[in-house]
Design a protein around this motif. Structure first.
Motif, PDB file in Angstrom:
ATOM      1  N   LEU C 115       0.847  -1.196   0.000  1.00 35.61           N
ATOM      2  CA  LEU C 115       0.000   0.000   0.000  1.00 35.61           C
ATOM      3  C   LEU C 115       0.884   1.247   0.000  1.00 35.61           C
ATOM      4  O   LEU C 115       0.700   2.163  -0.802  1.00 35.61           O
ATOM      5  N   THR C 118       2.867   1.646  -3.396  1.00 37.44           N
ATOM      6  CA  THR C 118       2.071   2.190  -4.502  1.00 37.44           C
ATOM      7  C   THR C 118       1.729   3.652  -4.219  1.00 37.44           C
ATOM      8  O   THR C 118       1.669   4.468  -5.139  1.00 37.44           O
ATOM      9  N   PHE C 119       1.541   3.975  -2.952  1.00 41.96           N
ATOM     10  CA  PHE C 119       1.269   5.359  -2.574  1.00 41.96           C
ATOM     11  C   PHE C 119       2.475   6.236  -2.930  1.00 41.96           C
ATOM     12  O   PHE C 119       2.330   7.323  -3.507  1.00 41.96           O
ATOM     13  N   LYS C 122       2.944   7.071  -6.611  1.00 39.93           N
ATOM     14  CA  LYS C 122       2.030   8.078  -7.171  1.00 39.93           C
ATOM     15  C   LYS C 122       2.425   9.488  -6.749  1.00 39.93           C
ATOM     16  O   LYS C 122       1.875  10.456  -7.242  1.00 39.93           O
TER      17      LYS C 122
END
Lengths: 245, 386, 375
Positions: C115, C118-119, C122
């Protein structure tokens, strides 16, 4: 008995997780006896010696060895755990396991040397396992493994020996060999405490006995207290054992 | 909420349910790590299946991957049987090897395979609604929805058909065998269902989340109940809750959906781990404390009953001989006094009638282990509720 | 590229030398410590720890913004230790079993880590942090400073191992007994566990989170098959681990697109497979050979005993009998008969056989032994 008291247990209470297993045990073991601890399964026999040895932490009570707290007298005590408590596939030899008995007196970091090796070999000799000294421990029979454990305790050269079911799963000749060693220890003035399963052999092997079932039922010389009354109190049913004179 | 969003949540929820059912049994059978092994080692099966079918959603691919899962289990059990290494080592040796083969196969054929390793670990739930199943020109919904829906239906069907057998064989293998249910058949049946579910869920949520969805809801509900049916229902609820809330967290953070569902599962577990009424850490610590006091109290009463000598019953003896710290002996003394079990006379403690009675009953229980003798004491004492 | 050329390159090319050295050291230290993990029945703990380290890497990056691997690994260490202690907490405080606890921590921490990753990806200023390499490992990203770090840790580890060898050994074999000898088992235990966590964290950059546990297990499991001595096992495991590292690096360096982790794991697994099959004492091949040999001996004995039964009613032991009467007996085959002849127990004459003096003696011994055992 005018003998000195080797082990004194005071008000010992032990609980496992949610289950109380030993309650208010008072026990005095005179020096130089060969004592059996008997009782049904789950009576807390192993727990008793484990908490005397400080492996388990009791809720209450204290243990003294020759009138001093156990922690101070550790080197006077040797322990033979149940055979099933270790992994016999461990990569090591019989001699190596027996050498472990010397680690306690060596203390931290110091390595065993020639002297320790000699002691270990002597102990192996005593239990009749010298020819197997370089054998991988998994390749020994159950009786031989038990003898190795006994030899490891002998190396400690202690005054008091605690043994957890040393006769479990051993052949007849090993049983005789072990009991002879125990009797020799007693003769040398050592105190030997054995968790024992086979009631039939108690009068033959031991001179002192403790009946245990969560509480201490009785303790004393075999000839005085090893009777149907105490057996029934301990095992709950009408337990009869013919005592050979 | 767009229909794509709705579909994603629906898929995630179905995956959660499909995983929770076999997961509950895996946790109860102490085989949780097998699900980890399967989820990794089916990778080569998927890759080979993909080479053959060129379609990630083909039934053949699912079948091939499921077979790989079974092979993993058999391989692990074979290595365990040789006795060359310990049981858990066998698991740890097999799945990394198979997974590595899968990863290398993907890397070597990167140009032909539209599989990438990140997707294997994390899945592509966000894209699931774009791969539609079209039957004779009619769009009937996302393919993953149909796949996982079918797997779920089969799983539920098997669960209802074999519930009794599963229950018995999980709690008592010996009894199951003697009743004529083959534990081996049930074992491999469960492994097959786990493998198929893993494959079905794989492309939606990835390898690691499958493990999380199998183990975490079951483990969480196991802290709340021991009853199998209730455990299944709780596990399903936890799974679905995490799936939906996880989706929205991911939406808000603009991060991986699978990762955020797992994170929600983690928080859920943490909360239950800390606060579960009987088995949570806080409750356990409280219980242990309570129990220690009660054991102390009983030890104390027993001591009084065992010893008639005044010396042994003097208040100071508590501190000196029973080896308790001052604080605790005072608590115990007060507790016993408050309950009218002891009376004090010039610092010599003795049992009252009530205390005598209570102690005898407690001893009876301790020695015979018969619950009937202490039924009425259970309300006051944690100790006897075990 | 042929092998000799590659070996030359290892010594001349800076990058290749660095990564070869790095993976060799890594393999050695994980093999060494892995032996302890395997013998303590904590094989899968490594898997859980390595997965649990991932969120630590991500959080360290989020907090510092640094790509410096030592900072990231410090995060991994903290989070790996946290996972380890939580596993212990779950096992000791609840009724969940160890496999459930391991699976839980493994998947939950890893999911949380993903999590965060991927955060991070971005984020606009993420400068493509390259955190991906921690999933499967990228030996090519190893710097000389990383290798130094590994070497230092390995050195410390070796020193501690030598100092406390006796204590480690006895704790692994019999923890309760160790306690009665007066050793503080908790300290020894924490020492071993901390070093295992440290070794795992060191390997993350090279082998990756997903496959790190295999580096711990495979060399140790292979080494166990060749020896019955703990010290030799630890030594061999280090050698196997180092070789897996070097070979794995070589293969993955010579191909495009291959992460180091999976290749090293495959090499290590081949070591395991070979050891399982070909180890002289424990190996499956020799076990099978011994098994077949025993069965053959048994068959021979059965035939002899059967013959003895026929012959003993006759006065003359060398009285010939037809081979045919052996046919209703299952242990008999042409080859067993041939063997008996070659051992000079039996003589063949056309379709008739008869005992020799020696054969009769052996057979009667066997037969009597068998009846003794039956009693």
């Amino acid at each position: 008995m005018e003998n000195k008291i080797a082990v004194k247990v005071d008000d010992l209470t032990v609980a496992y997780n949610y289950k109380p297993v030993l309650w208010d045990i008072d026990l005095e073991i005179p020096e130089g006896v060969l004592m059996a601890i008997v009782g049904p399964n789950g009576a807390g026999k192993s727990t008793l010696i484990k908490s005397i040895l400080g492996i388990l932490k009791p809720i209450a009570g204290s243990v003294s060895i020759y009138d001093e707290p156990y922690e101070k007298q550790r080197q006077l005590v040797a322990y033979v755990p149940q055979k099933g408590s270790v992994d016999w596939d461990f990569p090591t030899t019989a001699l190596d396991v027996v050498m472990m008995g010397t680690y306690g007196s060596l203390g931290w970091i110091k390595r065993p040397g020639q002297k320790e090796k000699k002691e270990a070999l002597e102990a192996l000799e005593k239990v009749g396992m010298l020819p197997f000294k370089n054998r991988q421990i998994s390749q020994l029979s159950g009786g031989q493994q038990q003898r190795i454990f006994l030899a490891r305790a002998l190396v400690q050269n202690a005054s008091i020996y605690f043994m957890d079911e040393p006769f479990q799963g051993v052949d007849a000749s090993t049983e005789i060999a072990i009991i002879n060693i125990l009797k020799a220890l007693r003769k040398a003035g050592k105190t030997v405490i054995v968790v024992h399963h086979d009631l039939q052999t108690v009068p033959e092997y031991f001179d002192w006995v403790t009946f245990l079932n969560v509480k201490k039922i009785a303790t004393g010389p075999v000839k005085d207290i090893f009777n149907d009354d105490n057996l029934t109190k301990t095992y709950g049913i009408n337990y009869k054992v013919s005592i050979q004179e | 909420m767009s229909s794509a969003q709705l579909e994603i949540q629906l898929i995630a929820s179905l995956v959660a349910i499909a995983c929770a059912i076999p997961g509950t049994f895996l946790v109860l059978r102490k085989m949780a790590m097998i699900s980890d092994a399967i989820s990794h080692s089916i990778l080569p099966g998927i890759v080979i299946g993909f080479f053959i079918t060129q379609d990630l959603n083909s039934p053949l691919l699912i079948l091939l991957a499921a077979v790989t899962g079974i092979i993993t289990v058999i391989l692990v059990e074979y290595i365990q049987k040789t006795g060359l290494v310990k049981e858990d080592t066998a698991i740890g040796l097999v799945f990394p090897a198979l997974f590595s083969i899968g990863v290398i196969m993907i890397a070597k054929n990167a140009n032909d395979v539209h599989l990438d390793v990140d997707a294997v670990l994390l899945g592509e739930l966000a894209f699931a609604p774009f791969d539609r199943l079209i039957i004779s020109g009619v769009d009937v919904g996302p393919k993953s929805l149909w796949i996982i829906g079918t797997i779920l239906l089969i799983t539920i069907g098997l669960l209802f058909a074999f519930f009794k057998e599963l229950k018995v064989s999980t709690f008592d293998t010996g009894l199951a065998a003697s009743l004529g249910f083959s534990p081996v058949a049930i074992h491999y049946g469960l492994m097959t269902v786990s493998s198929v579910t893993t494959v079905g869920a794989f492309d939606a949520v990835g390898a690691i989340l499958v493990v999380a969805l199998m183990i975490a809801p079951a483990a969480t509900s196991y802290l709340l109940t021991n009853e199998l049916k209730r455990m299944l229902i709780y596990a399903i609820c936890f799974g679905v809750f995490s799936a939906i809330s996880g989706y929205w967290v991911a939406h808000w953070l603009d991060a991986s959906i699978a990762g955020s569902i797992t994170t929600m599962l983690g928080f859920l577990f943490l909360a239950v781990y800390l606060f579960a009424p009987n088995k949570g850490v806080i409750a356990v610590l409280y219980l242990e404390r309570q129990q220690r006091t009660e054991v102390s109290l009983l030890t104390f009463l027993l001591h009084l009953k065992n010893h008639t000598e005044e010396r042994e019953r003097h208040v100071n003896h508590l501190n000196e001989h029973i080896n308790w710290q001052k604080v605790r002996s005072k608590t115990v003394l007060d507790l016993a006094h408050k309950n009218n079990m002891i009376q004090l006379d010039k610092n010599i403690v003795s049992l009252t009638e009530k205390g005598e009675d209570f102690t005898s009953q407690a001893i009876d229980y301790i020695i015979t282990n018969q619950d009937s003798k202490i039924e009425h004491m259970k309300d006051d004492f944690f100790l006897f509720r075990g | 590229m042929d092998i000799i050329e590659y070996i030359k390159l290892v010594f001349t090319d800076y990058t290749l030398r660095t990564i070869t050295l790095g993976t060799a050291i890594l393999g050695a230290v994980t093999g060494m410590l892995g032996s302890f993990a395997v013998l303590r029945k904590q094989s899968l703990l490594g898997d859980a720890i390595s997965h649990a380290a991932l969120p630590g890497i991500a959080i360290a990056f989020l907090l510092t913004g640094a790509k410096d691997s030592n900072t990231l690994l410090l995060g991994a260490l903290v989070s790996g230790l946290l996972g380890t202690f939580w596993i212990r907490g779950i096992i000791s405080k609840t009724h969940l079993k160890s496999d459930t606890a391991l699976g839980l921590i493994l998947s939950l921490f890893f999911g949380f880590g993903m999590l965060l990753l991927t955060f991070i990806q971005k984020q606009p200023n993420a400068n493509q942090a390259g955190l991906d390499k921690y999933l499967f490992g990228q030996a090519a990203t190893l710097l000389e400073s990383d290798v130094w770090m590994m070497a230092i840790v390995t050195g410390i580890c070796l020193l501690v191992l030598l100092l406390f060898w006796k204590e480690f050994k006895i704790l692994l074999f019999d923890a309760d007994y160790t306690k009665t000898l007066g050793f503080n088992t908790k300290i020894i235990d924490i020492l071993i566990t901390s070093f295992i966590v440290l070794a795992i964290v060191l390997g993350l950059q090279t082998v990756g989170v997903v496959l790190m546990s295999s580096m711990l297990l495979a060399p140790a499991a292979a080494a166990r098959q060749w020896t019955n001595s703990l010290s030799v096992m630890v030594f061999l495991a280090a050698i196997f681990g180092a070789f897996s590292g070097v070979f794995g690096t070589a293969v993955s360096a010579s191909q495009n697109n291959l992460s180091t982790g999976p290749v090293i794991v495959i090499v290590a697994s081949i070591f395991v497979l070979v050891s399982f099959i070909f180890s002289p004492t424990r190996g499956l091949l020799f076990k099978q050979i011994r098994f077949i040999k025993n069965r053959r001996d048994l068959q021979l004995h059965k035939t002899l005993a059967f013959m003895y039964n026929i012959v003993k009613s006759h006065e003359n032991i060398s009285h010939p009998h037809a081979i045919k009467i052996l046919n209703n007996f299952q242990g008999y085959t042409k080859s067993t008969l041939q063997k008996l002849v070659s051992k000079n127990y039996v003589t063949l004459n056309g379709s008739m056989w008869s005992f020799t003096e020696e054969g009769f003696k052996i057979a009667s011994n066997l037969y009597n032994q068998q009846t003794d055992n039956n009693e």
